[in-house]
Motif scaffolding. Structure first.
Motif, short mmCIF file in Angstrom:
data_model
loop_
_atom_site.label_atom_id
_atom_site.label_comp_id
_atom_site.label_asym_id
_atom_site.label_seq_id
_atom_site.Cartn_x
_atom_site.Cartn_y
_atom_site.Cartn_z
N LYS A 26 10.87 -1.09 -0.22
CA LYS A 26 11.55 -0.32 -1.43
C LYS A 26 11.94 1.12 -1.33
CE LYS A 26 9.45 -3.65 -4.87
NZ LYS A 26 8.58 -3.89 -5.99
N TYR A 27 11.14 1.53 -0.69
CA TYR A 27 11.40 3.25 -0.37
C TYR A 27 12.57 3.38 0.43
CZ TYR A 27 11.08 7.54 1.61
OH TYR A 27 11.26 9.10 2.22
N HIS A 29 14.96 0.95 0.70
CA HIS A 29 16.13 0.67 -0.02
C HIS A 29 16.72 1.67 -0.89
CE1 HIS A 29 17.49 -1.59 -3.60
NE2 HIS A 29 18.37 -2.07 -2.59
N SER A 30 15.66 2.32 -1.43
CA SER A 30 16.11 3.52 -2.43
C SER A 30 16.79 4.63 -1.46
CB SER A 30 14.72 4.06 -3.30
OG SER A 30 14.18 2.88 -4.03
N ASP A 34 20.71 5.83 -2.00
CA ASP A 34 20.91 7.43 -2.59
C ASP A 34 21.65 7.93 -1.56
OD1 ASP A 34 20.13 9.97 -4.03
OD2 ASP A 34 19.12 10.75 -1.95
#
Length: 77
Positions: A26-27, A29-30, A34
């Motif tokens: 998830k990190y 992916h974020s 961004d």
């Protein structure tokens, strides 16, 4: 009521639900989202800078041509 749509990620031809990603994924992916957004903003800003730069370059060339013509006119008198 409309059904809420789950967020998904496409990796190649595979569709993965964001909810199924672990914390590290998830990190990442974020970060990808961004950085993709930053790249779009920077590209947009670069387009503006390039357009402005062209205006000033053209103005500079025009002003030097005008000055050259003034000098030539004085020399011919």
């Amino acid at each position: 009521m409309a059904e809420a749509k789950e967020s998904v990620v496409f990796l190649g031809d595979k569709e993965i639900k964001v909810a199924d990603l672990d914390k590290k994924q998830k990190y990442f992916h974020s970060q990808v989202i961004d950085l993709t957004n930053q790249k779009a903003r920077i590209t947009f800003q670069l387009d503006q800078v390039n357009a402005s730069l062209k205006v000033f370059e053209d103005a500079f060339v025009k002003s030097t041509q005008e000055k050259s013509e003034e000098i030539l006119a004085v020399d011919n008198d």
